[in-house]
Design an enzyme around this catalytic site. Structure first.
Site, PDB file in Angstrom:
ATOM      1  N   ASP A  41       1.565   6.274   5.325  1.00  0.00           N
ATOM      2  CA  ASP A  41       0.676   5.407   4.944  1.00  0.00           C
ATOM      3  C   ASP A  41       1.152   4.685   3.645  1.00  0.00           C
ATOM      4  OD1 ASP A  41      -1.675   4.291   5.303  1.00  0.00           O
ATOM      5  OD2 ASP A  41      -2.912   5.721   4.181  1.00  0.00           O
ATOM      6  N   ASP A  83     -12.153   7.312   3.698  1.00  0.00           N
ATOM      7  CA  ASP A  83     -10.948   7.091   4.384  1.00  0.00           C
ATOM      8  C   ASP A  83     -10.453   5.494   4.443  1.00  0.00           C
ATOM      9  OD1 ASP A  83      -8.491   7.688   5.820  1.00  0.00           O
ATOM     10  OD2 ASP A  83      -9.962   8.005   7.975  1.00  0.00           O
ATOM     11  N   ASP A 117      -2.449  10.210   3.552  1.00  0.00           N
ATOM     12  CA  ASP A 117      -3.819   9.988   3.869  1.00  0.00           C
ATOM     13  C   ASP A 117      -4.785  10.913   4.637  1.00  0.00           C
ATOM     14  OD1 ASP A 117      -6.197   8.716   4.097  1.00  0.00           O
ATOM     15  OD2 ASP A 117      -5.750   7.014   5.135  1.00  0.00           O
ATOM     16  N   ARG A 139      -7.717  -0.409   1.160  1.00  0.00           N
ATOM     17  CA  ARG A 139      -8.458  -1.685   0.663  1.00  0.00           C
ATOM     18  C   ARG A 139      -8.688  -1.433  -0.981  1.00  0.00           C
ATOM     19  NH1 ARG A 139     -12.811  -1.513   5.094  1.00  0.00           N
ATOM     20  NH2 ARG A 139     -11.128  -0.485   6.188  1.00  0.00           N
ATOM     21  N   LYS A 153       0.716  -1.306   0.048  1.00  0.00           N
ATOM     22  CA  LYS A 153       0.025   0.025  -0.121  1.00  0.00           C
ATOM     23  C   LYS A 153       1.064   1.174   0.077  1.00  0.00           C
ATOM     24  CE  LYS A 153      -3.213   2.722   2.735  1.00  0.00           C
ATOM     25  NZ  LYS A 153      -4.000   2.698   4.065  1.00  0.00           N
ATOM     26  N   LYS A 169      -9.833  13.090   8.054  1.00  0.00           N
ATOM     27  CA  LYS A 169      -9.320  12.854   9.432  1.00  0.00           C
ATOM     28  C   LYS A 169      -9.314  14.096  10.277  1.00  0.00           C
ATOM     29  CE  LYS A 169      -6.500   8.869   7.877  1.00  0.00           C
ATOM     30  NZ  LYS A 169      -7.071   7.735   8.603  1.00  0.00           N
TER      31      LYS A 169
HETATM   32  N1  BES Z   1      -4.366   4.609   7.054  1.00  0.00           N
HETATM   33  C1  BES Z   1      -5.394   4.321   7.748  1.00  0.00           C
HETATM   34  C2  BES Z   1      -5.053   3.316   8.600  1.00  0.00           C
HETATM   35  C3  BES Z   1      -3.969   3.799   9.900  1.00  0.00           C
HETATM   36  C4  BES Z   1      -4.479   4.391  11.129  1.00  0.00           C
HETATM   37  C5  BES Z   1      -2.991   3.508   9.602  1.00  0.00           C
HETATM   38  C6  BES Z   1      -3.675   4.617  11.887  1.00  0.00           C
HETATM   39  C7  BES Z   1      -1.924   3.973  10.657  1.00  0.00           C
HETATM   40  C8  BES Z   1      -2.384   4.573  11.716  1.00  0.00           C
HETATM   41  C9  BES Z   1      -6.634   3.782   6.920  1.00  0.00           C
HETATM   42  O1  BES Z   1      -6.641   4.314   5.489  1.00  0.00           O
HETATM   43  C10 BES Z   1      -7.528   4.283   7.547  1.00  0.00           C
HETATM   44  O2  BES Z   1      -7.795   5.459   7.551  1.00  0.00           O
HETATM   45  N2  BES Z   1      -8.605   3.464   7.854  1.00  0.00           N
HETATM   46  C11 BES Z   1      -9.733   3.522   8.704  1.00  0.00           C
HETATM   47  C12 BES Z   1     -10.761   2.610   8.084  1.00  0.00           C
HETATM   48  C13 BES Z   1     -12.115   3.064   8.228  1.00  0.00           C
HETATM   49  C14 BES Z   1     -12.677   4.374   7.700  1.00  0.00           C
HETATM   50  C15 BES Z   1     -13.192   1.843   7.741  1.00  0.00           C
HETATM   51  C16 BES Z   1      -9.622   3.138  10.035  1.00  0.00           C
HETATM   52  O3  BES Z   1      -8.800   2.767  10.459  1.00  0.00           O
HETATM   53  O4  BES Z   1     -10.257   4.230  10.896  1.00  0.00           O
HETATM   54 ZN    ZN Z   2      -4.588   4.918   4.838  1.00  0.00          ZN
HETATM   55 MN    MN Z   3      -7.685   6.264   5.222  1.00  0.00          MN
END
Ligand code: BES
Ligand code: ZN
Ligand code: MN
Length: 489
Positions: free
Chosen positions: A280, A339, A262, A343, A257, A269
């Site tokens: 990320d 966000d 992000d 995936r 990835k 966020k």
């Molecule tokens: N890049 C983030 C996940 C992440 C969070 C990596 C903290 C490192 C530290 C990912 O793209 C994300 O935002 N995931 C969301 C998914 C949700 C929106 C379903 C999450 O984990 O909140």
């Molecule tokens: Zn991400």
């Molecule tokens: Mn994200």
């Protein structure tokens, strides 16, 4: 520079000799080293405990300006990680003392429950990684890395383990590459730039390289990648790196990835959530660092790294929550949350990799979910695979490298949570819990029949504070793990 070397301390001048000492018995047989350990143990402030440390200045009988004695704790508790950490801490202290070199006295395998290979590998690894500083952005770096690190061994050992030293250095160089890419600020690694940097470095290592631009991605229908990238002014890139040794029997695909920043997109966020989101792209960095190291090691398997690189930004052209997109595989996805972008880019990349390369094994690495960090903390990655052998092989490689991995389940009934009224699947779970699992289940829809494992590295990819052999910042997590795994497939 780091090397294995025979050094006679009675004849050769060194600025610092590092002497590991255990609290419950000697671990050296060289008389002058053993004497230094005894001298330290005679002091009230040093017991050889795990945190104990003492510097002996101008010690008698050796030509060392100082001996730094480092406690390891009890003999039975000394493992590879103890020695890696010791190597890293010794280097840190030498740097703090403004030295430019050190020599580490390797303990005896007969005295520890470790092989000679394990001992030397761990000392080299800890010292070499611990000597890395990412300070390109400072006018005057406050700390200067050591110029020379010697691991003291017999002449016969130095000769016998020459290949080992090369192997460890090569893997650590891959790790350092990944660390630096992760630590790079997001304005200096937007998709076009990062893709170019990775490809240039990979080409130097002799890999075949390819970059699919946004135009190529459009004509080849990478709908999910394009959707995630469409809010940014820097357009998506798909990097493919290939390593194909003669006579290879297996093909392994690594998918990483690569979200260079992000922001969350329209589902922006919070301020706290935005911190460090330059990391990320750690999966991309790990996949690239691994294949570059594997080429240097002349690995026996064919390896292909498929690396989608995008920036997830909010703007008038960004994807909206509610949009339905068509992925490379043909499956449609309803965007429940912009966000949950990782995936999406992995879905396109995995489907493409399966179709284009028919791998025997596919492994993706991704900073995919905050939920995985909630479950396992900042130092342990989550592993998901329907294949017990593959999952176990990854967990085992994690034990050996101390890039720790813990297997989490892929329960089929949880797929319920990803149902969409409109599209084939939603990118967001309808429930609140088990976010790391539902993300992995989403990915499983794009792996086809391939033996596949997903490693969620959201926790360990980025060190919020310095460890014994890693500064704060990108950790390079995944490179040592996968190099270890690839050697045993
Ligand atoms: N890049 C983030 C996940 C992440 C969070 C990596 C903290 C490192 C530290 C990912 O793209 C994300 O935002 N995931 C969301 C998914 C949700 C929106 C379903 C999450 O984990 O909140
Ligand atoms: Zn991400
Ligand atoms: Mn994200």
């Amino acid at each position: 520079m780091i090397r294995l070397k025979k050094i006679d301390l009675e004849k050769t001048r060194v600025s610092a000799v590092i002497v590991p000492v255990c609290e419950d018995g000697p671990i050296h047989d060289d008389a002058s080293i053993a004497r230094l350990a005894d001298q330290a143990m005679a002091l009230a402030e040093f017991k050889g405990g795990a945190e104990d440390r003492v510097v002996l200045y101008a010690p008698e009988g050796v030509k060392a300006e100082r001996a730094i004695c480092m406690g390891l704790g009890k003999i039975a508790s000394v493992d590879k990680e103890t020695l890696r950490a010791m190597g890293g801490k010794a280097v840190k202290q030498a740097i703090a003392l403004k030295l430019d070199a050190l020599a580490i006295a390797a303990p005896l395998p007969e005295r520890l429950a470790l092989t000679e290979t394990d001992i030397l590998e761990s000392l080299i690894e800890g010292a070499y990684l611990g000597n890395h500083r990412f300070d390109h952005y400072k006018e005057k770096p406050s700390k200067t890395p050591l110029k020379r690190m010697d691991i003291m061994v017999s002449a016969a050992q130095a000769k016998a383990h020459r290949a080992l030293a090369h192997r460890v250095r090569t893997i650590c160089d891959g790790t350092i590459l990944a660390r630096e890419w992760v630590s790079l600020p997001p304005n200096d690694k937007r998709p076009e730039t990062l893709a170019r940097a990775i490809v240039d470095r990979a080409a130097e290592a002799g890999l075949k390289t390819e970059i699919l631009t946004d135009r190529a991605l459009k004509s080849r229908k990478f709908g999910a990648m394009l959707a995630v990238g469409q809010g940014s002014e820097s357009k998506p890139r798909l990097v493919v790196l290939r390593y194909a040794p003669k006579g290879a029997k297996k093909t392994v695909v690594l998918v990483g990835k690569g979200v260079t920043f992000d922001s969350g997109g329209i589902n922006l966020k919070s301020s706290a959530g935005l911190a460090n989101m330059k990391m990320d792209m750690s999966g991309a960095a790990a996949a690239a660092g691994t294949i570059i190291a594997a080429a240097g090691l002349k690995a026996k398997v064919r390896i292909i790294a498929v690396i989608p690189i995008v920036e997830n930004m909010p703007s008038g052209s960004a994807t909206r929550p509610g949009d339905v997109i068509r992925t490379y595989s043909g499956k449609t996805v309803e965007i429940g949350n912009t966000d949950a972008e990782g995936r999406l880019i992995l879905a396109d990349s995995m489907a493409f990799a399966v179709k284009a390369y028919q791998p025997d094994i596919m492994i993706d690495l991704a900073t995919l979910t905050g939920a995985c960090v909630v479950a396992l903390g900042e130092k342990i990655a989550g592993v998901f695979s329907a294949d017990d052998d593959l999952a176990q092989a990854i967990v085992d490689a994690g034990v050996r490298t101390h890039e720790r991995c813990w297997r989490l389940p892929l329960p089929g009934d949880y797929k319920e949570l990803l149902k969409s009224d409109l599209a084939d699947i939603s990118n967001m779970s309808s429930g609140r819990w088990g976010g790391a699992i539902t993300a992995a289940l989403f990915l499983s829809e794009f792996a086809g029949e391939t033996r596949w494992a997903h490693i969620d590295i959201a926790g360990p990819a980025f060190a919020s504070k310095a460890g014994p052999y890693c500064e704060a910042g990108g950790s390079g997590f995944g490179v040592r793990l996968l190099c270890e795994l690839l050697e045993r497939l």
